[in-house]
Design a protein around this motif. Structure first.
Motif, PDB file in Angstrom:
ATOM      1  N   UNK A  88       0.834  -1.200   0.000  1.00 44.93           N
ATOM      2  CA  UNK A  88       0.000   0.000   0.000  1.00 44.93           C
ATOM      3  C   UNK A  88       0.874   1.257   0.000  1.00 44.93           C
ATOM      4  N   UNK A  89       1.923   1.264   0.813  1.00 40.69           N
ATOM      5  CA  UNK A  89       2.838   2.401   0.877  1.00 40.69           C
ATOM      6  C   UNK A  89       3.550   2.584  -0.462  1.00 40.69           C
ATOM      7  N   UNK A  90       4.051   1.499  -1.034  1.00 38.50           N
ATOM      8  CA  UNK A  90       4.755   1.577  -2.322  1.00 38.50           C
ATOM      9  C   UNK A  90       3.832   2.107  -3.410  1.00 38.50           C
ATOM     10  N   UNK A  91       2.592   1.674  -3.405  1.00 39.10           N
ATOM     11  CA  UNK A  91       1.628   2.148  -4.386  1.00 39.10           C
ATOM     12  C   UNK A  91       1.393   3.644  -4.255  1.00 39.10           C
ATOM     13  N   UNK A  92       1.249   4.115  -3.017  1.00 39.91           N
ATOM     14  CA  UNK A  92       1.037   5.545  -2.792  1.00 39.91           C
ATOM     15  C   UNK A  92       2.258   6.344  -3.229  1.00 39.91           C
ATOM     16  N   UNK A  93       3.464   5.834  -2.978  1.00 34.28           N
ATOM     17  CA  UNK A  93       4.678   6.534  -3.414  1.00 34.28           C
ATOM     18  C   UNK A  93       4.675   6.673  -4.935  1.00 34.28           C
ATOM     19  N   UNK A  94       4.346   5.610  -5.637  1.00 30.15           N
ATOM     20  CA  UNK A  94       4.315   5.655  -7.099  1.00 30.15           C
ATOM     21  C   UNK A  94       3.272   6.645  -7.599  1.00 30.15           C
ATOM     22  N   UNK A  95       2.106   6.659  -6.974  1.00 30.34           N
ATOM     23  CA  UNK A  95       1.056   7.606  -7.373  1.00 30.34           C
ATOM     24  C   UNK A  95       1.510   9.050  -7.138  1.00 30.34           C
ATOM     25  N   UNK A  96       2.155   9.297  -6.001  1.00 30.38           N
ATOM     26  CA  UNK A  96       2.631  10.647  -5.702  1.00 30.38           C
ATOM     27  C   UNK A  96       3.711  11.072  -6.694  1.00 30.38           C
ATOM     28  N   UNK A  97       4.628  10.163  -7.011  1.00 32.81           N
ATOM     29  CA  UNK A  97       5.673  10.494  -7.985  1.00 32.81           C
ATOM     30  C   UNK A  97       5.073  10.808  -9.349  1.00 32.81           C
ATOM     31  N   UNK A  98       3.945  10.176  -9.678  1.00 31.20           N
ATOM     32  CA  UNK A  98       3.331  10.406 -10.986  1.00 31.20           C
ATOM     33  C   UNK A  98       2.884  11.847 -11.161  1.00 31.20           C
ATOM     34  N   UNK A  99       2.656  12.566 -10.063  1.00 34.16           N
ATOM     35  CA  UNK A  99       2.272  13.977 -10.165  1.00 34.16           C
ATOM     36  C   UNK A  99       3.390  14.919  -9.705  1.00 34.16           C
ATOM     37  N   UNK A 100       4.355  14.408  -8.944  1.00 36.50           N
ATOM     38  CA  UNK A 100       5.415  15.268  -8.394  1.00 36.50           C
ATOM     39  C   UNK A 100       6.625  15.391  -9.305  1.00 36.50           C
TER      40      UNK A 100
END
Length: 191
Positions: A88-100
């Protein structure tokens, strides 16, 4: 703009982002813990981590640094304990990087823990202490925190992937087994 390479070692107990700027021989760490007692569980905790990532990346861009590659440590898929939470944490990191971060840099290269250990020390069974000693010996980076040591190694893998250079056969083996921007291109689905 000056090139920068990012390494991300993710965990709630010590989330470390390393920013490596080769031109300046500068390694900077952002290390933060996200204890449940302070940040809560589930979505609230994930949001706090996401906000931290965005803040760090905003700081990178304010320094006129151009991110060339990001590597993040994968999680041990066979782990018995808390693997869903890690996913779950890894998924959120990837999602955040997709916009950051800009494309295709926003698709990080996911590096297995054993690959990271080999790249830094040459040993897939390296301990946390070995990793700390490894980044000191290899890149003269001093840290007492194993999360920082891991993110440092990941930032150097990001640079090596971008430049196509390695300095030891075991480094070349690791680089050869990585898929840059791991999840950028869809996998062909068999009919």
């Amino acid at each position: 703009m000056t090139d920068a390479f990012i390494g991300i070692d993710q965990s709630y107990g010590g989330f470390s982002i390393a920013i490596w700027v080769p031109e300046r021989h500068q390694m900077e760490f952002n290390l933060k813990a996200f204890p449940a007692q302070k940040y809560g569980q589930g979505v609230d905790r994930l949001k706090a981590v996401s906000e931290n990532i965005v803040n760090v990346f905003n700081g990178i861009y304010e320094k006129d640094l151009e991110i060339k590659h990001i590597c993040m440590e994968g999680y041990a898929r066979n782990s018995k304990f808390r693997r869903e939470e890690a996913g779950e944490l890894a998924s959120m990191v990837k999602m955040t990087l997709s916009v950051a971060a800009s494309k295709p840099v926003s698709y990080p290269t996911v590096v297995a823990p054993t690959q990271l250990k080999v790249f830094v020390t040459g040993n897939h069974r390296a301990s946390k202490e070995d990793m700390i000693a490894g980044v000191k010996a290899k890149w003269n980076v001093e840290t007492r925190n194993d999360n920082n040591a891991d993110s440092c190694g990941l930032a150097h893998i990001a640079e090596a992937l971008h430049t196509g250079t390695s300095h030891a056969p075991y480094e070349a083996d690791v680089l050869g087994n990585l898929k840059p921007h791991t999840e950028r291109f869809p996998v062909a689905i068999a009919a």
